[in-house]
Design a protein around this motif. Structure first.
Motif, PDB file in Angstrom:
ATOM      1  N   ASN A   1      -4.171   4.164  -8.120  1.00 41.50           N
ATOM      2  CA  ASN A   1      -4.189   2.944  -8.934  1.00 41.50           C
ATOM      3  C   ASN A   1      -2.756   2.446  -9.081  1.00 41.50           C
ATOM      4  O   ASN A   1      -2.161   2.511 -10.146  1.00 41.50           O
ATOM      5  CB  ASN A   1      -4.810   3.242 -10.303  1.00 41.50           C
ATOM      6  N   HIS A   2      -2.184   1.955  -7.978  1.00 39.94           N
ATOM      7  CA  HIS A   2      -0.780   1.552  -8.029  1.00 39.94           C
ATOM      8  C   HIS A   2      -0.538   0.120  -7.547  1.00 39.94           C
ATOM      9  O   HIS A   2       0.600  -0.326  -7.541  1.00 39.94           O
ATOM     10  CB  HIS A   2       0.076   2.513  -7.197  1.00 39.94           C
ATOM     11  N   VAL A   3      -1.576  -0.590  -7.151  1.00 36.16           N
ATOM     12  CA  VAL A   3      -1.436  -1.986  -6.746  1.00 36.16           C
ATOM     13  C   VAL A   3      -2.135  -2.862  -7.773  1.00 36.16           C
ATOM     14  O   VAL A   3      -3.362  -2.836  -7.896  1.00 36.16           O
ATOM     15  CB  VAL A   3      -2.020  -2.235  -5.342  1.00 36.16           C
ATOM     16  N   TYR A   4      -1.347  -3.593  -8.540  1.00 43.21           N
ATOM     17  CA  TYR A   4      -1.887  -4.436  -9.604  1.00 43.21           C
ATOM     18  C   TYR A   4      -1.775  -5.895  -9.185  1.00 43.21           C
ATOM     19  O   TYR A   4      -0.693  -6.353  -8.786  1.00 43.21           O
ATOM     20  CB  TYR A   4      -1.119  -4.208 -10.907  1.00 43.21           C
ATOM     21  N   ILE A   5      -2.876  -6.621  -9.262  1.00 42.46           N
ATOM     22  CA  ILE A   5      -2.873  -8.025  -8.860  1.00 42.46           C
ATOM     23  C   ILE A   5      -3.337  -8.900 -10.027  1.00 42.46           C
ATOM     24  O   ILE A   5      -4.167  -8.497 -10.827  1.00 42.46           O
ATOM     25  CB  ILE A   5      -3.760  -8.271  -7.623  1.00 42.46           C
ATOM     26  N   ASP A   6      -2.755 -10.067 -10.101  1.00 34.67           N
ATOM     27  CA  ASP A   6      -3.136 -11.048 -11.118  1.00 34.67           C
ATOM     28  C   ASP A   6      -3.226 -12.396 -10.407  1.00 34.67           C
ATOM     29  O   ASP A   6      -2.236 -12.844  -9.790  1.00 34.67           O
ATOM     30  CB  ASP A   6      -2.095 -11.092 -12.240  1.00 34.67           C
TER      31      ASP A   6
ATOM     32  N   ASN B   1       0.818  -1.212   0.000  1.00 29.85           N
ATOM     33  CA  ASN B   1       0.000   0.000   0.000  1.00 29.85           C
ATOM     34  C   ASN B   1       0.854   1.266   0.000  1.00 29.85           C
ATOM     35  O   ASN B   1       0.467   2.281  -0.568  1.00 29.85           O
ATOM     36  CB  ASN B   1      -0.925  -0.007   1.220  1.00 29.85           C
ATOM     37  N   GLU B   2       2.025   1.210   0.645  1.00 26.78           N
ATOM     38  CA  GLU B   2       2.876   2.391   0.770  1.00 26.78           C
ATOM     39  C   GLU B   2       3.915   2.495  -0.350  1.00 26.78           C
ATOM     40  O   GLU B   2       4.691   3.434  -0.376  1.00 26.78           O
ATOM     41  CB  GLU B   2       3.598   2.369   2.125  1.00 26.78           C
ATOM     42  N   SER B   3       3.928   1.531  -1.248  1.00 25.38           N
ATOM     43  CA  SER B   3       4.900   1.581  -2.341  1.00 25.38           C
ATOM     44  C   SER B   3       4.387   2.458  -3.480  1.00 25.38           C
ATOM     45  O   SER B   3       3.202   2.777  -3.560  1.00 25.38           O
ATOM     46  CB  SER B   3       5.167   0.163  -2.863  1.00 25.38           C
ATOM     47  N   ARG B   4       5.283   2.824  -4.364  1.00 25.49           N
ATOM     48  CA  ARG B   4       4.875   3.624  -5.517  1.00 25.49           C
ATOM     49  C   ARG B   4       4.063   2.762  -6.492  1.00 25.49           C
ATOM     50  O   ARG B   4       3.021   3.173  -6.979  1.00 25.49           O
ATOM     51  CB  ARG B   4       6.102   4.201  -6.218  1.00 25.49           C
ATOM     52  N   TYR B   5       4.569   1.567  -6.777  1.00 25.37           N
ATOM     53  CA  TYR B   5       3.851   0.604  -7.610  1.00 25.37           C
ATOM     54  C   TYR B   5       4.077  -0.793  -7.055  1.00 25.37           C
ATOM     55  O   TYR B   5       5.160  -1.097  -6.554  1.00 25.37           O
ATOM     56  CB  TYR B   5       4.324   0.651  -9.074  1.00 25.37           C
ATOM     57  N   THR B   6       3.058  -1.612  -7.167  1.00 28.76           N
ATOM     58  CA  THR B   6       3.168  -3.011  -6.747  1.00 28.76           C
ATOM     59  C   THR B   6       2.518  -3.901  -7.799  1.00 28.76           C
ATOM     60  O   THR B   6       1.386  -3.637  -8.217  1.00 28.76           O
ATOM     61  CB  THR B   6       2.470  -3.249  -5.386  1.00 28.76           C
ATOM     62  N   TRP B   7       3.244  -4.913  -8.223  1.00 24.93           N
ATOM     63  CA  TRP B   7       2.690  -5.957  -9.074  1.00 24.93           C
ATOM     64  C   TRP B   7       2.771  -7.263  -8.302  1.00 24.93           C
ATOM     65  O   TRP B   7       3.833  -7.595  -7.742  1.00 24.93           O
ATOM     66  CB  TRP B   7       3.482  -6.076 -10.377  1.00 24.93           C
ATOM     67  N   SER B   8       1.686  -7.977  -8.260  1.00 26.63           N
ATOM     68  CA  SER B   8       1.680  -9.216  -7.477  1.00 26.63           C
ATOM     69  C   SER B   8       0.885 -10.289  -8.199  1.00 26.63           C
ATOM     70  O   SER B   8      -0.111 -10.004  -8.874  1.00 26.63           O
ATOM     71  CB  SER B   8       1.091  -8.962  -6.083  1.00 26.63           C
ATOM     72  N   TRP B   9       1.330 -11.519  -8.036  1.00 29.68           N
ATOM     73  CA  TRP B   9       0.692 -12.666  -8.662  1.00 29.68           C
ATOM     74  C   TRP B   9       0.511 -13.750  -7.604  1.00 29.68           C
ATOM     75  O   TRP B   9       1.402 -13.967  -6.766  1.00 29.68           O
ATOM     76  CB  TRP B   9       1.577 -13.220  -9.787  1.00 29.68           C
ATOM     77  N   GLY B  10      -0.632 -14.426  -7.647  1.00 27.78           N
ATOM     78  CA  GLY B  10      -0.816 -15.493  -6.674  1.00 27.78           C
ATOM     79  C   GLY B  10      -2.260 -15.846  -6.407  1.00 27.78           C
ATOM     80  O   GLY B  10      -3.111 -15.789  -7.299  1.00 27.78           O
ATOM     81  N   SER B  11      -2.541 -16.158  -5.155  1.00 30.50           N
ATOM     82  CA  SER B  11      -3.818 -16.736  -4.750  1.00 30.50           C
ATOM     83  C   SER B  11      -4.942 -15.704  -4.679  1.00 30.50           C
ATOM     84  O   SER B  11      -4.739 -14.588  -4.179  1.00 30.50           O
ATOM     85  CB  SER B  11      -3.657 -17.400  -3.374  1.00 30.50           C
TER      86      SER B  11
ATOM     87  N   MET C   1      -6.829  -8.734  -0.323  1.00 31.22           N
ATOM     88  CA  MET C   1      -6.799  -8.013   0.953  1.00 31.22           C
ATOM     89  C   MET C   1      -5.710  -6.948   0.983  1.00 31.22           C
ATOM     90  O   MET C   1      -5.797  -5.982   1.739  1.00 31.22           O
ATOM     91  CB  MET C   1      -6.616  -8.994   2.120  1.00 31.22           C
ATOM     92  N   PHE C   2      -4.693  -7.092   0.133  1.00 31.92           N
ATOM     93  CA  PHE C   2      -3.640  -6.073   0.070  1.00 31.92           C
ATOM     94  C   PHE C   2      -3.936  -5.011  -0.978  1.00 31.92           C
ATOM     95  O   PHE C   2      -3.381  -3.918  -0.921  1.00 31.92           O
ATOM     96  CB  PHE C   2      -2.292  -6.732  -0.214  1.00 31.92           C
ATOM     97  N   ALA C   3      -4.789  -5.333  -1.937  1.00 34.79           N
ATOM     98  CA  ALA C   3      -5.173  -4.345  -2.948  1.00 34.79           C
ATOM     99  C   ALA C   3      -6.303  -3.456  -2.447  1.00 34.79           C
ATOM    100  O   ALA C   3      -6.444  -2.308  -2.863  1.00 34.79           O
ATOM    101  CB  ALA C   3      -5.595  -5.048  -4.235  1.00 34.79           C
TER     102      ALA C   3
END
Length: 208
Positions: A163-168, A139-149, A155-157
């Protein structure tokens, strides 16, 4: 004769009521001690004047991989995971993260990424979501890309500003932990997605 009979009834009722009271007191004490939210609200945001030690953070979590697997002197581990052992002993700083149960994930993603124990109110959501918003590295990062469950990433997005937390996520329909199918396909899916992302970064000016 009747007085003795009533005394026995009274004694029995007293024991039943006393036992019930003691059990209720124990139950309330457990809830009061352990089911307290670790999240503190209305804290003024802080920033460090020091330069960040790195521009990027790459976090790889292996569900179910216990710390004692790395810290033990097991010959099988030294043979099968010698590279990870070498990284721990020779190259990087490391620490042990402690979590509490029950939790949706064995590694305790909230503990790892947010630095706090999972909020007990998450039990109302089956430990698949946290009803209480909290800050995290993502949440405190400039951009986050994450992949998983699909049980973990949302819950982290949720609640992330901008619009800086991208999840797949892989589909929840394919999650099968019964043992009939290998769970390594989840790891393969994540590795493939990360590889595609890194290859795209070679030509994407924004990612560079």
């Amino acid at each position: 004769m009747f007085n003795g009979h009533f005394e026995r009834i009274f004694s029995t009722m007293f024991l039943i009521i006393s036992s019930l009271f003691v059990h209720i007191a124990f139950l309330v004490s457990v809830v009061d001690i352990y089911f307290k939210s670790p999240i503190v609200h209305n804290i003024k945001p802080q920033s460090s004047p020091l330069e960040a030690p790195a521009r990027r953070l790459v976090l790889i979590v292996a569900d179910g991989l216990r710390a004692d697997s790395f810290l033990g002197a097991d010959d099988l581990f030294k043979t099968n995971a010698s590279h990870l052992r070498h990284v721990i002993e020779e190259r990087e700083a490391w620490g042990v993260s402690h979590t509490r149960v029950p939790t949706e994930s064995r590694p305790g993603y909230v503990t790892l990424i947010a630095g706090l124990y999972e909020d007990p109110s998450a039990i109302a959501k089956g430990w698949k979501d946290s009803p209480v918003e909290f800050d995290s590295v993502f949440n405190e990062s400039r951009y986050t890309w994450s992949w998983g469950s699909p049980d973990i990433l949302p819950m982290f997005a949720k609640g992330a500003s901008g619009n800086h937390v991208y999840i797949d996520m892989y589909g929840s329909a394919v999650e099968d932990y019964s043992g009939r199918r290998s769970t390594t396909r989840f790891d393969t899916w994540v590795f493939r997605k990360v590889e595609e992302f890194l290859n795209r970064g070679k030509t994407d000016a924004v990612l560079n």
